[in-house]
Design a protein around this motif. Sequence first.
Motif, mmCIF file in Angstrom:
data_model
loop_
_atom_site.group_PDB
_atom_site.id
_atom_site.type_symbol
_atom_site.label_atom_id
_atom_site.label_comp_id
_atom_site.label_asym_id
_atom_site.label_seq_id
_atom_site.Cartn_x
_atom_site.Cartn_y
_atom_site.Cartn_z
ATOM 1 N N SER A 53 0.838 -1.195 0.000
ATOM 2 C CA SER A 53 0.000 0.000 0.000
ATOM 3 C C SER A 53 0.873 1.245 0.000
ATOM 4 O O SER A 53 2.089 1.184 0.270
ATOM 5 C CB SER A 53 -0.921 0.018 1.232
ATOM 6 O OG SER A 53 -1.731 -1.125 1.274
ATOM 7 N N LEU A 54 0.242 2.395 -0.327
ATOM 8 C CA LEU A 54 0.948 3.675 -0.265
ATOM 9 C C LEU A 54 1.354 3.962 1.187
ATOM 10 O O LEU A 54 0.566 3.777 2.112
ATOM 11 C CB LEU A 54 0.060 4.792 -0.807
ATOM 12 C CG LEU A 54 -0.293 4.733 -2.299
ATOM 13 C CD1 LEU A 54 -1.252 5.859 -2.643
ATOM 14 C CD2 LEU A 54 0.953 4.821 -3.161
ATOM 15 N N ASP A 55 2.601 4.392 1.346
ATOM 16 C CA ASP A 55 3.126 4.686 2.678
ATOM 17 C C ASP A 55 3.006 6.185 2.940
ATOM 18 O O ASP A 55 3.635 6.990 2.237
ATOM 19 C CB ASP A 55 4.581 4.234 2.782
ATOM 20 C CG ASP A 55 5.108 4.311 4.206
ATOM 21 O OD1 ASP A 55 6.242 3.862 4.438
ATOM 22 O OD2 ASP A 55 4.378 4.839 5.085
ATOM 23 N N PRO A 56 2.200 6.612 3.917
ATOM 24 C CA PRO A 56 2.064 8.059 4.182
ATOM 25 C C PRO A 56 3.386 8.736 4.554
ATOM 26 O O PRO A 56 3.536 9.946 4.356
ATOM 27 C CB PRO A 56 1.070 8.115 5.343
ATOM 28 C CG PRO A 56 0.345 6.807 5.288
ATOM 29 C CD PRO A 56 1.334 5.815 4.790
ATOM 30 N N LYS A 57 4.338 7.990 5.065
ATOM 31 C CA LYS A 57 5.620 8.596 5.472
ATOM 32 C C LYS A 57 6.531 8.830 4.274
ATOM 33 O O LYS A 57 7.166 9.884 4.163
ATOM 34 C CB LYS A 57 6.314 7.696 6.491
ATOM 35 C CG LYS A 57 5.535 7.554 7.795
ATOM 36 C CD LYS A 57 6.306 6.673 8.775
ATOM 37 C CE LYS A 57 5.548 6.562 10.097
ATOM 38 N NZ LYS A 57 6.262 5.683 11.077
ATOM 39 N N THR A 58 6.632 7.856 3.399
ATOM 40 C CA THR A 58 7.548 7.975 2.255
ATOM 41 C C THR A 58 6.852 8.483 0.999
ATOM 42 O O THR A 58 7.521 8.934 0.069
ATOM 43 C CB THR A 58 8.188 6.611 1.964
ATOM 44 O OG1 THR A 58 7.155 5.666 1.660
ATOM 45 C CG2 THR A 58 8.992 6.134 3.165
ATOM 46 N N GLN A 59 5.534 8.415 0.938
ATOM 47 C CA GLN A 59 4.792 8.844 -0.259
ATOM 48 C C GLN A 59 3.630 9.754 0.122
ATOM 49 O O GLN A 59 2.480 9.506 -0.223
ATOM 50 C CB GLN A 59 4.271 7.623 -1.015
ATOM 51 C CG GLN A 59 5.361 6.693 -1.529
ATOM 52 C CD GLN A 59 4.800 5.421 -2.091
ATOM 53 O OE1 GLN A 59 4.136 4.666 -1.388
ATOM 54 N NE2 GLN A 59 5.066 5.180 -3.367
ATOM 55 N N PRO A 60 3.858 10.828 0.832
ATOM 56 C CA PRO A 60 2.753 11.700 1.240
ATOM 57 C C PRO A 60 2.057 12.380 0.074
ATOM 58 O O PRO A 60 0.865 12.667 0.142
ATOM 59 C CB PRO A 60 3.434 12.712 2.162
ATOM 60 C CG PRO A 60 4.858 12.757 1.690
ATOM 61 C CD PRO A 60 5.183 11.363 1.270
ATOM 62 N N VAL A 61 2.780 12.629 -1.029
ATOM 63 C CA VAL A 61 2.169 13.315 -2.178
ATOM 64 C C VAL A 61 1.101 12.409 -2.808
ATOM 65 O O VAL A 61 -0.021 12.845 -3.094
ATOM 66 C CB VAL A 61 3.253 13.698 -3.201
ATOM 67 C CG1 VAL A 61 2.604 14.366 -4.420
ATOM 68 C CG2 VAL A 61 4.268 14.613 -2.571
ATOM 69 N N PHE A 62 1.455 11.139 -3.030
ATOM 70 C CA PHE A 62 0.486 10.213 -3.614
ATOM 71 C C PHE A 62 -0.704 9.995 -2.686
ATOM 72 O O PHE A 62 -1.862 9.882 -3.135
ATOM 73 C CB PHE A 62 1.154 8.865 -3.907
ATOM 74 C CG PHE A 62 1.982 8.866 -5.157
ATOM 75 C CD1 PHE A 62 3.160 8.164 -5.219
ATOM 76 C CD2 PHE A 62 1.562 9.568 -6.278
ATOM 77 C CE1 PHE A 62 3.927 8.157 -6.383
ATOM 78 C CE2 PHE A 62 2.318 9.567 -7.438
ATOM 79 C CZ PHE A 62 3.507 8.864 -7.496
ATOM 80 N N VAL A 63 -0.457 9.921 -1.366
ATOM 81 C CA VAL A 63 -1.541 9.709 -0.419
ATOM 82 C C VAL A 63 -2.535 10.855 -0.464
ATOM 83 O O VAL A 63 -3.750 10.665 -0.507
ATOM 84 C CB VAL A 63 -0.982 9.507 1.000
ATOM 85 C CG1 VAL A 63 -2.109 9.485 2.021
ATOM 86 C CG2 VAL A 63 -0.175 8.219 1.086
ATOM 87 N N ARG A 64 -1.998 12.104 -0.481
ATOM 88 C CA ARG A 64 -2.890 13.263 -0.520
ATOM 89 C C ARG A 64 -3.598 13.368 -1.873
ATOM 90 O O ARG A 64 -4.770 13.753 -1.937
ATOM 91 C CB ARG A 64 -2.086 14.533 -0.234
ATOM 92 C CG ARG A 64 -1.515 14.579 1.176
ATOM 93 C CD ARG A 64 -0.756 15.855 1.431
ATOM 94 N NE ARG A 64 -0.103 15.836 2.744
ATOM 95 C CZ ARG A 64 0.664 16.821 3.214
ATOM 96 N NH1 ARG A 64 0.870 17.907 2.488
ATOM 97 N NH2 ARG A 64 1.211 16.706 4.406
#
Length: 790
Positions: free
Chosen positions: A281-292
């Motif tokens: 899954s998307l990692d909010p720590k390493t991929q915050p741009v994709f999560v948002r």
Amino acid sequence: MLTDEIVDPAIDTTGRRWQLFQFIGPILGVILVIVTIALVTLYTYRTMREGAITLSRNLLRSQQRYITEEVSHYLSPATGISFMASNMLTGDDIKQNAATFMTLGRSVLRDMPHVDSFYLADDQGHFWMASRRDNAYEETTMQIEDGAPYYRHKVTDKDGRFISTDRFSAEGYDPRLRLWYKKAVERESRTPDRRLFWTAPYLHLSTRQFIVTASLAFQALDGHKIVFAINISLNQLTKFVNSLKVGKSGQAVIVDLDGHVIAGHNMADIGKPGFDAANVSLDPKTQPVFVRALDVFRVMGDGSGIVHARGTSYVTIAAAMPLAKRSWVLLLNAPEGDFANFTQVVKHQTVYFSVIIVGLALVLAAGLIYQGRRVERLQKELGTFGEEKKEDNIILLKIINTVGLLNPKQEQPYLCEALSERSVSRRASIWRLLSDGDRLLCEDMFDRDRNAHRLGMELTRTGHPGLFECLEGGHPVDVPNAEEDPRLQSVQRVVMRMIDTHHLFLLPVMEEHRLVGAIMLEDPIQLTEAERVVMLIASVLAVRFGQVQEEEGNKEDSVRTSTTPSPSASRSARPQLRVIEGFLLRSNTDSSNPTNMPEPGLYPSVPIMVLEFSEAYSSNHDAARAMLDLVGELTDKIQSIAREHNLFSVQVAGNRFIFLGSCSQTLDSEGAANLADAAIGIREVCLMIISHMNTRLMFRIGIDVGAVLVAHLGKNRDVFNLWGEGLTMAGALAHNAPDGGQIQVSDRAYQILQGLFLFRLRGEFFLPGSGIANSYILAGKGDVGMVVKK
């Protein structure tokens, strides 16, 4: 009224309007020029200022479209092959379907490396699979061997030539319990664009491929459900997405709405031991741009935006992939610094142009879709109308060319068949109003399910007043549920309950505003479409029935002038005979004077009738009490009718009543006439009482004139008993009457009564011990007997 309020209508106000326009027009023109210049200036300023951002946004959009098309092409075999398989695998030969499935699987696996395997299962638990195996192809079939389920693996080359085979236990595996099977069956009734079911991606344990399964359910010619499934590997899709270059340092990823990664750099270790591709899954720590960006997509849908993270602004694009899989989302991001100030251009250009373009496109698309559907619907209606007209013409042509169509003495069974066929009714019937105006006689009744004709039933005004009220109105009556209509409840219980129909269409047959008959359609489906055929047949029947009524009227006039005494006239001259109730006949006199009793011995020609009630027993106490009350009421009426018609005796034996018209050594025609007259009265009373009650009780009547043995039994010889051929024949005729409420008469009784009553020939009747003879249906009273052969 004040003078300044008076308006002269003769004054021409055109000049004043023109003057007003001359004053306001230049002002409006100046304002329009100012607004146009302001808009052009603002547009030019913003375009020049934000041109670079516009270019970068367009590049990102082009990249997004390119990726969407590639992914769609990657997954498109699932849709095309699935629907192609639904047309190829619908045969009723399961072995032929399996062979076709294996051939299709080898062909696709050979030419499409990203297709992993195929499944095929049916609602009987059969299962087949086609997949790769090294450089060959594996055909798997689940079958029962040695009393247990096994997977039989057959390895072939690309042309289907056999290489090797093996087997493994399939204990506990049922394809019907798999998600891809159950969901495909649930979507079978959906529209074609929503029938295909996609599973969530999962890791295939044997091949280490990260796959997604698409399944489609359809129905074979033998009625069994079949589910076809195709497995597509996502390993190559990950390599393609990772190879993309977005800006200078941007990234791309494909995820589902829950944030699980389908393809992207997160899946770089796919295929390696220990890597669980299904739980990435998307990692909010390493991929915050994709999560948002994904969060914004869930709320706003497709679009681009600016996301601030780690002190940097990123240009993002989120787009759904409807051509691939509805729940997948493509996310692109690139630092704003890669494109300088391009992000502002995208923002303003979206505001000024995207809304207009999308809005116009939606309006035009909606208009085209609406217009197309209207044209399609119109073409369909025209085609349906043409087919209906063609079908009507065929039926009408056949009716018109029927020999003796207007001859009332020649039966036309096709009329009922045409009514039932065109209106798709369970049963169609034609009824003729007799000359007395109080009785409807069934000329023909066609049961479409049984493909059988019946006739001879009679409906009276006293038993069915609501029916005659509807007919005398002269207008068609369409009742969806006759059981709930007070006017036609009796008809539903007496006529329609035989085949459990409820919807009734009733059409009066009129000749010059005079009622001569009726048409009944039970449970019609295409009533509107059959209007032309029904009206033509009604016109034909009006001519036929009008001639019959005219002939019957002339015959009645001639009979009135004859000297032949009627049964009612001669009845008054006969001595009052006894009606004895109960199974044992009890004399009106004491046992010392048995002279009123018939002498024991053989009586060769005794008119005898048997009335038999069906379904007169119930083990339920309340139902039994209601049944007893009903039978008691019917018995009272029957007893009164027997006395009124001066019958010799009435005996009761279980659910049967036995009537004797007379008991003498010579043939008593008057006693037979009295018995037939009483049978008609009993039938009318029973139908009238039963029609007003919600009961399935029904009755049948049989009449014969035959030989019986008479004996005096008991200590005092006061017990009257009889048996013999006449009683057996009457009982058999009653038991085998074609429909409830009808009177079936033997050939011997018909020969005696044919000049006084109206009959319909039923056909040959077999009586054990006596052979085959004709039987007749007693329709009603009449001055001239009539037999219509069917």
